[in-house]
Motif scaffolding. Structure first.
Motif, mmCIF file in Angstrom:
data_model
loop_
_atom_site.group_PDB
_atom_site.id
_atom_site.type_symbol
_atom_site.label_atom_id
_atom_site.label_comp_id
_atom_site.label_asym_id
_atom_site.label_seq_id
_atom_site.Cartn_x
_atom_site.Cartn_y
_atom_site.Cartn_z
ATOM 1 N N UNK A 5 0.869 -1.168 0.000
ATOM 2 C CA UNK A 5 0.000 0.000 0.000
ATOM 3 C C UNK A 5 0.906 1.218 0.000
ATOM 4 N N UNK A 6 0.431 2.305 -0.590
ATOM 5 C CA UNK A 6 1.258 3.515 -0.690
ATOM 6 C C UNK A 6 0.654 4.667 0.089
ATOM 7 N N UNK A 7 1.526 5.439 0.692
ATOM 8 C CA UNK A 7 1.173 6.692 1.337
ATOM 9 C C UNK A 7 2.025 7.770 0.684
ATOM 10 N N UNK A 8 1.432 8.916 0.458
ATOM 11 C CA UNK A 8 2.163 10.048 -0.091
ATOM 12 C C UNK A 8 2.000 11.213 0.875
ATOM 13 N N UNK A 9 3.112 11.718 1.376
ATOM 14 C CA UNK A 9 3.063 12.839 2.297
ATOM 15 C C UNK A 9 3.684 14.068 1.633
ATOM 16 N N UNK A 10 3.023 15.215 1.850
ATOM 17 C CA UNK A 10 3.482 16.451 1.227
ATOM 18 C C UNK A 10 3.832 17.543 2.228
ATOM 19 N N UNK A 11 3.593 17.268 3.516
ATOM 20 C CA UNK A 11 3.879 18.271 4.549
ATOM 21 C C UNK A 11 4.459 17.579 5.779
ATOM 22 N N UNK A 12 5.365 18.254 6.482
ATOM 23 C CA UNK A 12 6.000 17.629 7.646
ATOM 24 C C UNK A 12 5.019 17.134 8.706
ATOM 25 N N UNK A 13 3.928 17.857 8.961
ATOM 26 C CA UNK A 13 2.999 17.461 10.028
ATOM 27 C C UNK A 13 2.258 16.151 9.717
ATOM 28 N N UNK A 14 2.318 15.681 8.480
ATOM 29 C CA UNK A 14 1.661 14.426 8.118
ATOM 30 C C UNK A 14 2.446 13.189 8.577
ATOM 31 N N UNK A 15 3.693 13.388 8.980
ATOM 32 C CA UNK A 15 4.550 12.272 9.381
ATOM 33 C C UNK A 15 4.344 12.031 10.876
ATOM 34 N N UNK A 112 9.487 -7.346 -4.701
ATOM 35 C CA UNK A 112 8.863 -6.426 -5.642
ATOM 36 C C UNK A 112 8.570 -5.038 -5.104
ATOM 37 N N UNK A 113 9.059 -4.748 -3.904
ATOM 38 C CA UNK A 113 8.769 -3.429 -3.302
ATOM 39 C C UNK A 113 9.447 -2.314 -4.093
ATOM 40 N N UNK A 114 10.715 -2.494 -4.445
ATOM 41 C CA UNK A 114 11.434 -1.470 -5.206
ATOM 42 C C UNK A 114 10.767 -1.200 -6.547
ATOM 43 N N UNK A 115 10.381 -2.250 -7.238
ATOM 44 C CA UNK A 115 9.694 -2.096 -8.519
ATOM 45 C C UNK A 115 8.367 -1.373 -8.320
ATOM 46 N N UNK A 116 7.630 -1.741 -7.296
ATOM 47 C CA UNK A 116 6.346 -1.085 -7.026
ATOM 48 C C UNK A 116 6.545 0.400 -6.701
ATOM 49 N N UNK A 117 7.551 0.721 -5.899
ATOM 50 C CA UNK A 117 7.841 2.130 -5.578
ATOM 51 C C UNK A 117 8.169 2.922 -6.839
ATOM 52 N N UNK A 118 9.025 2.346 -7.688
ATOM 53 C CA UNK A 118 9.439 3.062 -8.893
ATOM 54 C C UNK A 118 8.293 3.188 -9.899
ATOM 55 N N UNK A 119 7.376 2.241 -9.898
ATOM 56 C CA UNK A 119 6.187 2.355 -10.752
ATOM 57 C C UNK A 119 5.270 3.445 -10.213
#
Length: 180
Positions: A5-15, A112-119
């Motif tokens: 599963x993927x998470x995308x964070x764009x601001x410091x407070x989201x971490x 397959x994590x690296x491949x999934x991240x790069x995709x």
């Protein structure tokens, strides 16, 4: 192949504090396993959490929806890998992004994590950041140019001997590019 599963964070407070710990632990484990992920202030291996945490905090502080994002892959709630994608907003290069700190936790390698991240980073770059091109650099001697090449990246140059892994062990910094 494990499907993360993927998470995308764009601001410091989201971490969250838990994610911060997992990022640092992953980075430490990757470096100590021979990974090529370097950053200012981090010594050569072996490294500790204390060595890596300040660099992770600098990366987190630089998150911004327009300039830098953190992409995290998780498996069953555990951090399996992560990377940073950045862009400079100067009009001459705002259409290009840079992928840094690509890491797969050693416990999740060969799944397959690296491949999934790069995709996924291709999708984030094109769809969320409106980028047209990505670049990254990889250390010679780890086979990374073959891994990235298999995913459509092209080697565009090298800085010969730019990376000193140890006295007498200088490696090329391989420059790679991907059109989106």
């Amino acid at each position: 192949m494990t499907v993360p599963e993927f998470l995308q964070m764009t601001r410091p407070h989201e971490i969250t504090p838990g994610l911060r710990r997992q990022l640092v632990d992953c980075w430490k484990a990757v470096i100590n396993a021979g990974g090529a992920v370097i950053a200012p202030g981090i010594p050569l291996p072996p490294v500790s959490v204390r060595d890596v945490a300040p660099a992770a905090e600098r990366l987190i502080a630089g998150l911004d929806p327009e300039r830098g994002r953190l992409l995290v892959a998780t498996v069953d709630g555990s951090l399996a890998g992560w990377l940073i994608i950045r862009r400079d907003l100067h009009p001459l290069i705002a259409h290009c992004g840079v992928v840094n700190h690509v890491q797969t936790h050693p416990h999740f390698r060969r799944r397959g994590i690296g491949t999934a991240l790069m995709t996924r980073v291709r999708e984030v770059a094109a769809e969320d950041m409106n980028l047209e091109r990505l670049q990254l650099s990889a250390r010679e001697g780890l086979g990374l140019e073959h891994f990235y090449g298999s995913l459509g990246w092209t080697e565009v140059g090298r800085w010969p001997g730019a990376l000193r892994v140890a006295p007498g062990d200088d490696r090329d910094d391989i420059l790679m590019c991907l059109s989106l």
